[in-house]
Design a protein around this motif. Structure first.
Motif, PDB file in Angstrom:
ATOM      1  N   ASN A 137       0.846  -1.183   0.000  1.00 52.09           N
ATOM      2  CA  ASN A 137       0.000   0.000   0.000  1.00 52.09           C
ATOM      3  C   ASN A 137       0.885   1.239   0.000  1.00 52.09           C
ATOM      4  OD1 ASN A 137      -2.508  -1.423   0.273  1.00 52.09           O
ATOM      5  ND2 ASN A 137      -2.033  -1.745   2.438  1.00 52.09           N
ATOM      6  N   GLN A 138       0.477   2.272  -0.701  1.00 53.96           N
ATOM      7  CA  GLN A 138       1.175   3.550  -0.698  1.00 53.96           C
ATOM      8  C   GLN A 138       0.195   4.631  -0.249  1.00 53.96           C
ATOM      9  OE1 GLN A 138       2.134   5.378  -4.502  1.00 53.96           O
ATOM     10  NE2 GLN A 138       4.145   6.039  -3.746  1.00 53.96           N
ATOM     11  N   SER A 140      -1.510   7.986   0.089  1.00 61.84           N
ATOM     12  CA  SER A 140      -1.572   9.045  -0.919  1.00 61.84           C
ATOM     13  C   SER A 140      -1.018  10.367  -0.408  1.00 61.84           C
ATOM     14  CB  SER A 140      -3.009   9.229  -1.402  1.00 61.84           C
ATOM     15  OG  SER A 140      -3.861   9.560  -0.313  1.00 61.84           O
ATOM     16  N   GLY A 143       3.057   9.152   1.035  1.00 56.93           N
ATOM     17  CA  GLY A 143       3.908   8.233   0.286  1.00 56.93           C
ATOM     18  C   GLY A 143       4.368   7.047   1.088  1.00 56.93           C
ATOM     19  N   ASN A 560       4.395   7.493  -8.250  1.00 55.79           N
ATOM     20  CA  ASN A 560       3.219   8.302  -7.889  1.00 55.79           C
ATOM     21  C   ASN A 560       3.609   9.566  -7.123  1.00 55.79           C
ATOM     22  OD1 ASN A 560       1.450   6.362  -9.031  1.00 55.79           O
ATOM     23  ND2 ASN A 560       1.600   5.136  -7.156  1.00 55.79           N
ATOM     24  N   TRP A 562       6.433  10.122  -5.424  1.00 52.85           N
ATOM     25  CA  TRP A 562       7.333   9.931  -4.280  1.00 52.85           C
ATOM     26  C   TRP A 562       8.562   9.137  -4.698  1.00 52.85           C
ATOM     27  CZ3 TRP A 562       6.521  12.671  -0.037  1.00 52.85           C
ATOM     28  CH2 TRP A 562       5.230  13.141   0.217  1.00 52.85           C
TER      29      TRP A 562
END
Length: 600
Positions: A137-138, A140, A143, A560, A562
């Motif tokens: 999982n990242q 949002s 990051g 995304n 980061w």
């Protein structure tokens, strides 16, 4: 090269930070400024047990400042212990006391953004090898990464794994794993010899009653791991495909690194009396066929860690299909042994009989070999280092480690953990070989070399290394360069310099070279450094607990928005200072990262 004292380092960091802030309004080379604050060398017992990580400023904001753990060896995730070692049927291998074998030899962990999801392949430096697939999982807003799921990767389709050392991510987003310290097929032809060999014997625990038995030629290859998902279904189960690339040759692979053309790959060879290799694939994004080259060191300087021009010796073209049948005894081909490939005789008074080529490769001393008729292509891949030596390439490097590409300067960096043994003029390891590398003194603290690149139309690559020269060298403690006060014990390499550089990665966008250490007596606590090109100085950005190794730091410029510096801390208390292990779990390895930072 003189490195900063602590006072000078702080002063330089202040100047660099000021320059960074001033440049935020406009940067002619379009490189953003990231300034690491740095961390001090661990001095207290508490600091030597911890992972210390530097913060960094980008513009007027601070990021990082701690090590972020994704998983530690032994963590049970989705019912599977991270680090579990299994046999070819996927069953846990048992230790003598009946416990499941769970390793603390965490190694490279990749980040693979695929179809809007983020995966990671994590490999273990074990015999048998082990690999795991994470989905991450990242967050949002920040990051930050966390583990969503984990599963064991089945390697039975590629004869199992072996000592997975470093890895890289290809331009087409696959994980390219290594198999280090390939078993010597001359020394270990059958399971009988393997069982008596302390290093290799544990591989025999991989085999069950399903037909797979010992073959030294099963191991010492690059393994490409491709993760695939259904782009239309975010909840689909990922599939994993493994391919051993026999076309790229068989070595003690530390790392294979594919260049931006998606065809040229550089391959480092770890050990004593080893070589340096380049593979040029026939097609982009496809490593299954191509031409293999080995470097010849043409020395231009014997001073310090030396310098040379490089010539590239062709070892010929091959495909995976050309070699796999000889490894496996399929499609009417015989499963080959060392004696099927070479005639070998013993040297007499350091000389070989007529018709035999004298080589010094593999660290085993002089050998006298002749390739059997029709076996040239097979020898080039199944016995790459020996064949390269026979063809006139250099096999005198010592502990050749990581490799990375600097896109700003169009150069390559290669780490040499030690500059010693066959790299010295007249060393005993030169007996039987051509003595291409003739340095005047050893540097047991190692060095990082810079290699200029150029287009070579005859080879068919824009990324052909032309030369090799020292960029950063370690500083053995001496009367001329004494240790910093308070660090006289347990550090044979200067505390403010590199000690046995292992893997390297270039921070594209932020223009820094990251150097990770794998050292025993060099530094009591292994370090990850950031090398600043303008100042030609090192900043300590991570330290590890007693007896650890920093494995495979790797930079991801933009996922995304980061950026991440992946970092694994292998076998705490395992390489030294075992007496300081209290047995309360501190010896479990760490897989994680430094950051995240805003993408440059």
């Amino acid at each position: 090269m003189e490195l900063f004292s602590k006072k000078r380092l702080v002063q330089a960091m202040i100047v660099a930070t000021a320059a960074s802030l001033a440049a935020c309004g406009g940067d002619d080379d379009k490189t953003k400024k990231l300034t690491f604050a740095g961390v001090d060398a661990p001095a207290t017992d508490s600091e030597k047990r911890a992972i210390l990580a530097s913060s960094a400023t980008v513009g007027d904001k601070e990021f990082g400042g701690s090590y972020n753990t994704l998983a530690r060896s032994g963590d049970v995730i989705d019912g599977v212990p991270f680090g579990l070692v299994v046999d070819q049927d996927g069953n846990a291998i048992q230790e003598e006391d009946g416990a499941e074998r769970v390793t603390d030899a965490n190694e490279h962990t990749s980040l693979l953004p695929i179809n809007g999801r983020l995966f990671s392949v994590s490999q273990m430096e074990t015999r048998p090898g082990a690999m795991f697939l994470f989905e991450l999982n990242q967050a949002s807003g920040t990051g930050a990464l966390s583990v969503a799921s984990m599963s064991q990767i089945d390697q039975s389709g590629v004869d199992g794994g072996w000592v997975h050392c470093a890895a890289s991510v290809t331009p087409w987003t696959t994980h390219l794993a290594s198999e280090e310290y390939e078993p010597d097929a001359k020394k270990l032809p059958t399971a009988t010899e393997v069982a008596a060999d302390g290093y290799s014997a544990t591989q025999l625990t991989y085999y069950t009653e399903n037909g797979l038995t010992w073959n030294p030629y099963y191991y010492g290859w690059n393994i490409e791991v491709a993760v695939e998902t259904d782009a239309a279904d975010a909840d689909s189960e990922p599939s994993v495909e493994l391919t051993k690339h026999y076309a790229m040759g068989r070595l003690a692979f530390e790392l294979a690194y594919v260049m931006p053309d998606a065809k040229t790959a550089y391959m480092t060879d770890d050990g004593t009396n080893v070589g340096f290799y380049m593979f040029v694939a026939d097609q982009e994004n496809d490593l299954s066929a191509g031409t293999l080259y080995a470097a010849k060191w043409v020395q231009t300087s014997a001073e310090g860690v030396g310098a040379a021009d490089l010539e590239w010796v062709s070892l010929g073209h091959a495909s995976n299909a050309d070699i796999t049948d000889y490894v496996h005894g399929t499609n009417g081909k015989s499963k080959l042994t060392f004696e099927d490939i070479f005639d070998a005789v013993d040297p007499v008074d350091d000389a070989c009989a007529s018709g035999y080529t004298s080589i010094s490769a593999n660290g085993v001393g002089q050998e006298c070999l002749k390739v059997k008729s029709g076996m040239e292509k097979v020898a080039s891949r199944m016995e790459t280092r020996r064949y390269a030596a026979m063809m006139g390439a250099t096999t005198e490097f010592r502990k050749e480690e990581g490799v990375t590409y600097d896109s700003k300067r169009d150069v390559l960096y290669v780490a040499m953990s030690e500059v010693s043994k066959g790299m010295l003029d007249g060393d005993s390891k030169d007996t039987g070989g051509p003595n291409h590398i003739r340095l005047t003194e050893a540097n047991k603290c190692g060095a990082v070399y810079q290699l200029d690149l150029a287009k070579d139309s005859s080879i068919g690559s824009d990324y052909v290394a032309q030369n090799m020269v020292g960029l950063v060298a370690g500083r053995p403690v001496s009367e001329d360069d004494p240790q910093v006060a308070g660090f006289e014990d347990n550090n044979s390499c200067h505390i403010d310099g590199i000690a046995n550089p292992d893997n390297v990665t270039y921070m594209s966008g932020y223009d820094k070279l990251i150097i990770g250490e794998d050292t025993g007596s060099g530094h009591q606590n292994d370090v990850i450094w950031a090398y600043e090109f303008d100042e030609q100085q090192l900043i300590r950005i991570q330290t590890t607990p007693y007896g650890s190794e920093t494995t495979s730091p790797y930079w991801y410029e933009d996922i995304n928005g980061w950026a991440y510096l992946m970092s694994v801390v292998q076998h705490p208390y395992g390489e030294s200072d075992g007496d300081k292990n209290t047995g309360n779990g501190e010896a479990r390895a760490y897989t994680g990262y430094i950051g995240p930072f805003p993408a440059p």
